[in-house]
Scaffold this active site. Sequence first.
Site, mmCIF file in Angstrom:
data_model
loop_
_atom_site.group_PDB
_atom_site.id
_atom_site.type_symbol
_atom_site.label_atom_id
_atom_site.label_comp_id
_atom_site.label_asym_id
_atom_site.label_seq_id
_atom_site.Cartn_x
_atom_site.Cartn_y
_atom_site.Cartn_z
ATOM 1 N N SER B 299 0.779 -1.233 0.000
ATOM 2 C CA SER B 299 0.000 0.000 0.000
ATOM 3 C C SER B 299 0.810 1.282 0.000
ATOM 4 O O SER B 299 0.314 2.325 -0.416
ATOM 5 C CB SER B 299 -0.930 0.017 1.212
ATOM 6 O OG SER B 299 -1.784 -1.101 1.138
ATOM 7 N N THR B 300 2.051 1.264 0.486
ATOM 8 C CA THR B 300 2.842 2.497 0.443
ATOM 9 C C THR B 300 2.964 2.988 -0.989
ATOM 10 O O THR B 300 3.099 4.178 -1.249
ATOM 11 C CB THR B 300 4.252 2.288 1.033
ATOM 12 O OG1 THR B 300 4.785 1.081 0.503
ATOM 13 C CG2 THR B 300 4.214 2.206 2.539
#
Lengths: 371, 685
Positions: B299-300
């Site tokens: 998700s980063t």
Amino acid sequence: MIKKYRQVDGVLLGAIIALLLIGLLMSYSSSAVKGYLYFDDPYHYLKMEVVWVFLGLAAMTVALLLDLRKLYKWAKPILYVAIILLIIVKIPGLGRTVNGATRWIGLGPLSIQPSEVIKLAMVLIMARILATNPRNIQSFHKGLLPCLALLGIICMLIMLQPDLGTTLVIAATTFFMLIAAGAKIWHMTALGTAGLAMVVGAIVAAPYRMRRIFAFLDPWADPSGKGYQSIQSLLALGPGGLFGLGFGQSRQKFLYLPENHTDFIFAMIGEEFGFIGATLVVMLFFLIIWRGFRIAINVSDNFLGLFAVGLTSLIGIQAMVNMGVVTGVLPVTGITLPFLSYGGTSLVFTMIGVGLLLNISRYRSKTEEVI
Amino acid sequence: MVQYLKMRKRIVLIFVLCSIFLVILIIRLGFVQLRDGPFLKNLADEEHYRGVPVAAKRGNIVDCNGNILAMSVSVDTVYAIPAEVRKSGKEDEIATLLAETLEMDKQAVKDRITKRTSLEYVKKKIPTETASIIKSMNLPGIGIVEDSTRFYPNDTMAAHILGFTGIDSQGLEGIEYSRDKELTGIPGSILTEYGANGIKIPGGDHEFIQPIQGNTVQLTIDKNIQSFAERELGKIMSGQGMNMEGRIPKNASILVMEPSTGRMLAIATAPTFNPNNYQAFDQSARRNIAIQNGYEPGSTFKIITLAAALEEKVVKTDEVFVDKGYINILGRNIHCWKDGGHGRQTMIEAVENSCNPVFIEMGQRLGMDRFYKYLTGFGFGKKTGIEMAGEAKGILANKKKATALDLATMSIGQTNNVTPIQLLTAVSAVANGGTLLEPQIVQEITSPSGEVIVPFKKEVVQRVISESTAKLTREILESVVTNGTGRRTFLPGYRVAGKTGTAQKVGQGGYIQGDYVASFIGFAPADNPRLVVFVVMDGVPFYGGVVAAPVVQAVMLDSLKYLGVKPDPNAPLAPGKPLYGVEFPAVRKEAIVPSVLGYPRAEGEGILKKEGFKVMVEGTGTTIIDQIPYGDAKVEAGSTVQLYLGAEVGQQTLAPWKEVLDPDIEAIEQFGPRLPISMNQNLLE
């Protein structure tokens, strides 16, 4: 023959004494390392040299006192003895081989170099031949050819050892004597041209000879092989500069320059005493040549004059060739520098020559002095 | 007498010829001795002089404030001149004495000192005390020359960045390797005249050519921030990580970058090693996973998707999305991480929630071409250019073969393989207003006299997004910290922005459950970021927002305070939404750290504890030789002070490097300069 009436030539004697002293000094400085390493005594070579110098002075004195008229008579027997010695040296068991060349005959603790004997014998016989019939030399057949034939035989015998340096010195000395005796210039020119043609022919036949002969012009092409000695010699002279590194300060004597106390003593002088020291030595040899030829001119006897020319040429040519080798203008031939190089018998014979020259200087002159 | 007169002329002719030759000889002597003399003297000197090399003192490596990270300590090296040893005839005796003193094998020593070389090293880098014993023995042909060895006063600190040197002081890894030329300096030499037989010339000249010390390499790394990062790593690797329930990840990295310049302020990696004693550590510990390992970021990475979508204006902040918990792509359902989905939400809320279907939607709207444009624009798939050997490029899915499913998974940070440094650099571009920079690790090179030789240079790669897009993205990411999944990074009084990441690892036949790469990337202050902090932990069963976010929070807070960044009066003091089970530390009072330098350990610790500080200790010894933060520093009350122990103040303890000495020199020399780079196991091929 004429009578003696004068003192010996003082300038000549002075130059010789000066060279002998320099020789003693340098034989110590240049051989100390070797003496220490091989004999555990840095003075080893100096002690021997001192003995040889005294022997040489004694021999010189004897030669100085000789009756030269007797020498004229003995010229032929002396030549025969010299030739026999040259032959003996090649007989196995009698000759001593050093570095691949058989040049010595051992006589107990002493040893004799026949090539040194032949040098004096040759000068003596040539002076006698040329003085006996002065006009013959104008003729090729009657005068020149027999001389050249004798020279050829002697050179051949010396090359058997082999000893290129001595051959060269004897040949050049003989040529000087022939010129002095009045051989036609065109004869000599023709001979020179023929010799040159032979050299060119030899080079064309085998180009490798050219490289060998001219290797001295560019020693750096083979720095660890043929050029090694030449380079090490230059590496001694160069750092010497104008004033030199000082007595005993040679670096090249630490086994870098081979034969530094014999054939390359002049490089040692250049290293320790610089351009000034080396030039002084050249000037001393100039003095010897000058006084020698002056003696030859001033003596009013053909035999003594030619004998003096021969004796002066022997010393002068050998010195010039040696210094030419050391400075790299001549290829390495392997001959010593008279008076300075370490080496016993050769010094004694040189001193005999000098003694004879001084002996001649005592004879009366009829005309005024020229040079 | 015709004959007689002719002879006189002929002799004059010969005399003139001889004189000419002698003149030539003198001219030749002049050329050789006077003109070529100096040249020939050089040649002769080259032949006569033999030199014992004297190593130059290797330059220091310092942090951005000049604190020493690597320095050189004087030691000695024993050498032999075999020709002189042989000449003395006492080979056996000498070998016995040396072997005893140096604790070496006698035969090995004897072989060395009688070898047919002009100079042979017997043993390198021995302590000066041993050397003086050998000196006093006065052994023929044996000499001592000054040498230096490398000493890393902070032991493991920044080990991966610094690297280490080998027995000849040659850099083998890290900055020691990449800046070896600058650090090495120019070795000097003790020149002595030798004869052709290898024996010293008695009374010969000596010449000492002074070595020239190497240059100082100043890093962009800040020792303090690096130590904050390493302190947090230390906690994580000792099972004290927050919310970690005592678990220890396989490895972890913390990276801190100054986004405006690309300067790296900290790169901390665990496991780590001690460069003073690098042979004692496994080669895997020397691997800088932050640079050399790629992983699927999860998700980063959505920051990139978000920035691209905003730049291309395919989404609006107030746009409403409905997440039903999954999205169908090419007949396959990709689930949101939250069972049942997030339902109705605005675009900003979707980012706060890290909602997968919404990011997949963004990716679809961008389309393959535009998505790849930003993928490569942000620097993925190629090296960032950071000055670290063995940097991985990462692997991007082949654009020609990529399907809609690939595009979908790429949008949420799966499928593509990126390195932590790539992601950090890309997010820094968002933080600094849209410009991708090359990460820098060397601040400047200075000469020993302090003159700057190579100044710092910011390297711009390219502009990726506009200022306004960058600003908007930052604001949305700030909201993630204030209201969303990143709330565990929230710092009262500071505007922090960031994004969580929890990447599944690829195993046999699919993703492995319960074994994640948890990460969090955050920057602050959100309106004008000074720092980007990135934490990655590999091999944990927890989400990034739970375990990585608190680490970022800790490093961020300490760093901001250390850098003197004042709290923003407009910043919120509590997150917008409460987070169950999380308490936020109240803004504590400032406290001044007392200096305990030079105190005995117990006393120093006592003073600090009395003042309410926590203490962490590193190194061996009885005296405190260094502390972080330093005395008089203003920090938050009750924070941790790191103490370094040693023997004496101002003189770093020599104990560690003594242990480094390995009797078998060859074994050390066999180490190559670099380690092989094998790809990480979680590659998706």
